[in-house]
Design a protein around this motif. Structure first.
Motif, short mmCIF file in Angstrom:
data_model
loop_
_atom_site.label_atom_id
_atom_site.label_comp_id
_atom_site.label_asym_id
_atom_site.label_seq_id
_atom_site.Cartn_x
_atom_site.Cartn_y
_atom_site.Cartn_z
N TYR A 87 40.54 67.39 27.15
CA TYR A 87 39.88 67.79 28.40
C TYR A 87 40.87 67.74 29.57
CZ TYR A 87 37.08 67.50 32.60
OH TYR A 87 36.59 67.71 33.87
N ASP A 88 41.63 66.66 29.64
CA ASP A 88 42.61 66.54 30.73
C ASP A 88 43.61 67.69 30.73
OD1 ASP A 88 41.47 64.22 31.69
OD2 ASP A 88 42.92 62.89 30.72
N TRP A 89 44.12 68.04 29.57
CA TRP A 89 45.13 69.10 29.50
C TRP A 89 44.53 70.47 29.77
CZ3 TRP A 89 50.06 68.22 29.87
CH2 TRP A 89 50.61 67.03 29.37
N SER A 90 43.36 70.74 29.17
CA SER A 90 42.83 72.11 29.21
C SER A 90 41.77 72.34 30.28
CB SER A 90 42.22 72.46 27.84
OG SER A 90 41.03 71.71 27.63
N GLY A 91 41.08 71.28 30.69
CA GLY A 91 39.97 71.43 31.62
C GLY A 91 38.72 72.01 30.97
N ASP A 92 38.72 72.15 29.66
CA ASP A 92 37.59 72.73 28.93
C ASP A 92 36.46 71.70 28.82
OD1 ASP A 92 35.82 73.78 26.92
OD2 ASP A 92 37.47 75.05 26.23
N GLU A 93 35.32 72.03 29.39
CA GLU A 93 34.18 71.12 29.45
C GLU A 93 33.64 70.73 28.08
OE1 GLU A 93 32.61 69.62 32.13
OE2 GLU A 93 34.19 70.39 33.43
N VAL A 94 33.89 71.55 27.06
CA VAL A 94 33.44 71.21 25.70
C VAL A 94 33.93 69.82 25.32
CG1 VAL A 94 33.76 71.77 23.24
CG2 VAL A 94 33.18 73.57 24.86
N MET B 47 52.67 71.13 22.61
CA MET B 47 53.62 71.94 21.86
C MET B 47 53.48 73.43 22.16
SD MET B 47 55.57 70.18 19.83
CE MET B 47 55.74 68.48 19.42
N GLY B 48 52.48 73.77 22.95
CA GLY B 48 52.28 75.18 23.28
C GLY B 48 51.69 75.99 22.14
N LEU B 49 50.99 75.33 21.24
CA LEU B 49 50.37 76.00 20.10
C LEU B 49 48.94 76.39 20.49
CD1 LEU B 49 51.75 73.63 17.32
CD2 LEU B 49 52.64 75.87 18.04
N GLU B 50 48.86 77.40 21.35
CA GLU B 50 47.57 77.78 21.94
C GLU B 50 46.57 78.28 20.91
OE1 GLU B 50 47.88 80.40 25.30
OE2 GLU B 50 49.53 79.23 26.14
N THR B 51 46.99 79.11 19.99
CA THR B 51 46.08 79.63 18.97
C THR B 51 45.47 78.48 18.18
OG1 THR B 51 47.33 81.69 18.79
CG2 THR B 51 45.88 81.12 16.93
N GLU B 52 46.31 77.56 17.75
CA GLU B 52 45.85 76.41 16.97
C GLU B 52 44.94 75.52 17.81
OE1 GLU B 52 48.94 77.55 17.25
OE2 GLU B 52 49.82 77.74 15.25
N PHE B 53 45.29 75.34 19.07
CA PHE B 53 44.48 74.50 19.96
C PHE B 53 43.08 75.09 20.11
CE2 PHE B 53 42.70 73.51 24.11
CZ PHE B 53 42.77 72.12 24.12
N TYR B 54 42.99 76.38 20.37
CA TYR B 54 41.68 76.99 20.61
C TYR B 54 40.86 77.11 19.32
CZ TYR B 54 42.78 77.49 25.46
OH TYR B 54 43.08 77.20 26.78
N GLU B 55 41.52 77.25 18.18
CA GLU B 55 40.78 77.19 16.91
C GLU B 55 40.18 75.80 16.73
OE1 GLU B 55 43.30 80.37 14.16
OE2 GLU B 55 43.82 78.25 14.08
N ALA B 56 40.95 74.78 17.06
CA ALA B 56 40.45 73.41 16.96
C ALA B 56 39.34 73.19 17.98
CB ALA B 56 41.59 72.42 17.18
N ARG B 57 39.49 73.74 19.18
CA ARG B 57 38.43 73.63 20.19
C ARG B 57 37.13 74.24 19.68
NH1 ARG B 57 37.64 77.26 24.59
NH2 ARG B 57 37.73 78.72 22.85
N ASP B 58 37.24 75.38 19.03
CA ASP B 58 36.04 76.03 18.49
C ASP B 58 35.39 75.17 17.42
OD1 ASP B 58 36.56 78.11 20.23
OD2 ASP B 58 37.32 79.47 18.68
N TRP B 59 36.19 74.50 16.60
CA TRP B 59 35.63 73.59 15.60
C TRP B 59 34.89 72.45 16.29
CZ3 TRP B 59 35.54 68.53 14.32
CH2 TRP B 59 34.96 68.22 13.09
N VAL B 60 35.50 71.89 17.32
CA VAL B 60 34.85 70.80 18.07
C VAL B 60 33.52 71.30 18.63
CG1 VAL B 60 35.01 69.36 20.14
CG2 VAL B 60 36.98 69.57 18.62
N ARG B 61 33.53 72.44 19.26
CA ARG B 61 32.33 73.00 19.87
C ARG B 61 31.24 73.27 18.83
NH1 ARG B 61 33.74 78.44 21.62
NH2 ARG B 61 33.18 78.87 19.46
N ASP B 62 31.62 73.84 17.69
CA ASP B 62 30.63 74.32 16.72
C ASP B 62 30.31 73.36 15.58
OD1 ASP B 62 30.69 76.65 18.24
OD2 ASP B 62 32.13 77.65 16.91
#
Length: 177
Positions: free
Chosen positions: A106-113, A64-79
């Motif tokens: 991971y497939d969409w973003s390539g983020d190793e977390v 959906m292109g909701l980058e802010t929301e995606f990266y906030e969720a990524r940070d929750w996953v990481r932390d």
């Protein structure tokens, strides 16, 4: 054709806005919980305390292109996604929603977390496959070496559920080597 394009664009924006609205309610009332109870305006952990809704929504946020929301969720996953605190779970639900969510993120973003967390989760879920006949048990204790079939299923595994697990586990194997 231009009229159809306008309708399509309008519908696309309506869907995106609906996702944003639902996500903002989840974030406000149930952040990190397995699910939102919208009428009670609170979250509930009934799928293992892994933020199941958050994990299951990662790919939608990205698409959906909701980058802010995606990266906030990524940070929750990481932390905050700490599998050491998780107990008994449904192998099917955890595989398709949590493992699948992490792998698609991971497939969409390539983020190793996401791949690191998926590998950890997959390593814990794989114990469910240690059954006498090779068909995975329906339940497993993430932090133990105990798997079993749910009593509500008559002590049996739902074959349709068990068969779908191969998609995520094959993908995890391909991604991690």
């Amino acid at each position: 054709k231009k009229e159809n394009d306008k309708v399509s664009i309008s519908r696309r924006e309506d869907v995106r806005n609906a996702v944003k609205l639902a996500w903002s309610a989840y974030k406000k009332y149930a952040w990190g919980k397995d699910e939102l109870m919208p009428l009670k305006k609170r979250g509930r952990d009934n799928w293992g305390k892994m933020g199941v809704t958050l994990l299951d929504s990662l790919d939608t946020l990205w698409i959906m292109g909701l980058e802010t929301e995606f990266y906030e969720a990524r940070d929750w996953v990481r932390d905050h996604l700490l599998l050491d605190r998780v107990g008994e779970v449904s192998v099917f639900e955890t595989t398709i929603r949590c493992l699948g969510g992490l792998l698609s993120a991971y497939d969409w973003s390539g983020d190793e977390v996401f791949l690191e967390k998926a590998d950890d989760l997959g390593s814990r879920l794989v114990h469910a496959f240690e059954s006498p006949n090779g068909v995975p048990f329906s339940r497993t204790v993430i932090n133990g070496h105990k798997s079993f079939n749910a009593e509500r299923m008559g002590g049996k595994t739902n074959v349709a559920e068990a068969a779908t697990l191969q998609i995520e586990f094959r993908h995890l194997s391909n991604a991690t080597g």
